[in-house]
Scaffold this motif. Structure first.
Motif, short mmCIF file in Angstrom:
data_model
loop_
_atom_site.label_atom_id
_atom_site.label_comp_id
_atom_site.label_asym_id
_atom_site.label_seq_id
_atom_site.Cartn_x
_atom_site.Cartn_y
_atom_site.Cartn_z
N GLU A 116 21.43 -6.54 -32.27
CA GLU A 116 20.36 -6.25 -31.31
C GLU A 116 19.08 -7.00 -31.67
OE1 GLU A 116 18.41 -2.45 -28.92
OE2 GLU A 116 19.31 -2.12 -30.88
N LYS A 119 19.36 -10.31 -30.03
CA LYS A 119 19.17 -10.20 -28.57
C LYS A 119 17.69 -10.02 -28.23
CE LYS A 119 19.97 -7.06 -24.71
NZ LYS A 119 20.55 -5.77 -24.27
N LYS A 123 15.01 -12.44 -26.11
CA LYS A 123 14.26 -11.95 -24.95
C LYS A 123 12.75 -12.18 -25.13
CE LYS A 123 17.68 -10.22 -22.51
NZ LYS A 123 18.04 -10.77 -21.17
#
Length: 410
Positions: A116, A119, A123
Motif C-alpha cells: 500500500e 500505491k 498516487k
C-alpha cells in the motif's frame, strides 16, 4: 417626472439583479470549489470557472425572464457574463500564483504495509500540488520511529492495511503534535462515519448506520428524481432525437441498447442506452469491460461516451423507479458476482437505487479501480441528501468535458 421614475425603476432593477447575481456567484463558486485554489491546476480552475459562469448566466436569464418591469436588452447579461469571466479568471490566476509561490512543500508520513505504501506514493506523485512532497515511510509497529516521523511530517497518511489498534496509536500521536491526519477508509471507518447515541441503562453506546436510506430520504430523493428527469426529458428531447438518427446512420443495429443490470437490493432490471458499440460487440468474448481505445466502440459511440449522450435514455429508467439521477452506477450481474467474491462489502452499494451519475463519477475516473469506486459509493450512501444530490448533478456538467473521466480500463 416620468423619466426620473423610469430611472429609479432601472436602478431598483439592477440593484435586485446584483443581489441575485451575487447569491448565484457564491452558490456556484462553492459548488465548483472556486473559493479554494490549493492543489488545483490552472486548467482545472479555468474549467470550473467556465462551468460556474455558464450556470450563473443561465440562472440570471431564467430569473430576468420573470422580471418585466421595463424592457431591456439581454445582451447586457451576455456582456456581463463575458467580462465577468475575464475579470474572475484574472483574479483566480493572480491568487493561484500567490498560493503556489507561498505555500510550502509538505512532508507526508505514510503508515501502511509495503504494497500500500507503493500505491499511495504513486498516487501522491500524480496529484498536483503534492507531487514534490517529501515522503517518509513507516511501519505501524515501530513506535519510536513513528514518533520521530510524525514530528517531522506535515501530513499523516494512514492506510487501510493498518490494524485498528495501530491506527488509534498513530491518531493519538498525530493529534498530540497537531498534525493533519488523512485516512484511507475501510468499510469499518465508513460505517463509523455516522453513528447515533444509543443508551443501555447509563452506558453510552453508539448505533452504527445500516447504510440504508430512511423513509424521508427516499421520499425526498424520489421527488427530486421525478422533477429532474421530467425537466431533462422535455429540454433534451430534440438532442435525443438527433442522437437516435445519427446512431442509426452510423452503424447497423438497434438505436437503443438494453442490458440487464443489478439494482436496489440485488433486483435485476434492464438499463437503456443509446448503442455505442457494434451490434456483435460481445458475441465472441462474452461480458468484457470497455477498454481504452476499444475497437468495439463505433465512431459516434466514442463521442457519445465522451459527452455521456449514451446515458440519456436512462431518464426513462428513473421515471420507472428503477434508477435514481444520483447513485452508484449499475453493474452487470456477471461483474457483480466477481466483485462480491473479491470484496463482500460491494453488496452494500445495492442498498440504494443505482444512478445515472454519482460521487464515484465526479471524483474518480473511468478507470478508477472497482474498490475505490465502491468507497466513493459507500461514502455517498452515508451522506445522502437533496443538497448533495444537486451538488453532484451540477458537478457532473464539468465531468462531461473532462477527457480522463471517459477513458476505458487499462
Amino acid at each position: 417626472m416620468q423619466s426620473s421614475s423610469i430611472r429609479l425603476l432601472q436602478i431598483d432593477f439592477h440593484l435586485r439583479l446584483t443581489v441575485l447575481l451575487s447569491v448565484f456567484l457564491i452558490f456556484f463558486f462553492n459548488i465548483y470549489g472556486l473559493f479554494s485554489l490549493v492543489r488545483k491546476r490552472l486548467s482545472e480552475i479555468f474549467l470550473n470557472l467556465i462551468v460556474a459562469v455558464a450556470n450563473i448566466f443561465i440562472a440570471a436569464m431564467a430569473v430576468t425572464f420573470f422580471m418585466r418591469e421595463f424592457e431591456y436588452s439581454r445582451y447586457v447579461i451576455i456582456y456581463s457574463a463575458v467580462f465577468g469571466f475575464i475579470l474572475l479568471a484574472l483574479w483566480q490566476y493572480v491568487m493561484h500564483q500567490v498560493e503556489v509561490k507561498h505555500l510550502p512543500v509538505p512532508c507526508i508520513f505514510i503508515a501502511a504495509d509495503k504494497k500500500e505504501q507503493q500505491k499511495l506514493t504513486e498516487k501522491i506523485r500524480k496529484t498536483y500540488g503534492l507531487e514534490k512532497s517529501g515522503i517518509k515511510l513507516g511501519a505501524p509497529s515501530n513506535h519510536a520511529e513513528n514518533i520521530k516521523a510524525i514530528e517531522q511530517a506535515d501530513i499523516i497518511l494512514i492506510g487501510e492495511s493498518i490494524p485498528v489498534e495501530h491506527k488509534e496509536q498513530l491518531l493519538r500521536l498525530a493529534n498530540e503534535k497537531m498534525k493533519m491526519v488523512v485516512l484511507v477508509p475501510t468499510l469499518y471507518e465508513i460505517s463509523c462515519n455516522k453513528m447515533y447515541l444509543w443508551q443501555i441503562d447509563d452506558l453510552p453506546t453508539q448505533r452504527v448506520s445500516r447504510m440504508r436510506l430512511t423513509l424521508e430520504q427516499r421520499i425526498l430523493k424520489r421527488t427530486l428524481d421525478i422533477i429532474v428527469a421530467l425537466a431533462a426529458l422535455i429540454i433534451l428531447l430534440p438532442v435525443m432525437l438527433i442522437t437516435a438518427i445519427i446512431v442509426k446512420l452510423d452503424s447497423p443495429g438497434p438505436v437503443i441498447y438494453s442490458q440487464v443490470r443489478v439494482g436496489r437490493f440485488g433486483k435485476e432490471f434492464k438499463v437503456h442506452k443509446f448503442r455505442s458499440m457494434r451490434q456483435d460487440a460481445e458475441a465472441k468474448t462474452g461480458p468484457v469491460l470497455a477498454g481504452e481505445n476499444d475497437p468495439r466502440i463505433t465512431k459516434f459511440g466514442r463521442f457519445m461516451r465522451a459527452t455521456r449522450l449514451d446515458e440519456l435514455p436512462q431518464l426513462i429508467n428513473v421515471l420507472k423507479g428503477e434508477m435514481s439521477i444520483v447513485g452508484p452506477r449499475p453493474e452487470r450481474p456477471f461483474f457483480v458476482e466477481q466483485f462480491i467474491k473479491e470484496k463482500p462489502e460491494y453488496a452494500y452499494r445495492h442498498n440504494v437505487k443505482p444512478g445515472i451519475t454519482g460521487l464515484a463519477q465526479i471524483a474518480g475516473k473511468y478507470n478508477t479501480t472497482a474498490y475505490d469506486k465502491l468507497v466513493y459509493d459507500l461514502i455517498y450512501i452515508q451522506n445522502v441528501s437533496v443538497i448533495n444530490d444537486l451538488t453532484i448533478m451540477l458537478q457532473t456538467l464539468k465531468v462531461l468535458i473532462t477527457k480522463e473521466s471517459t477513458e476505458g480500463v487499462k
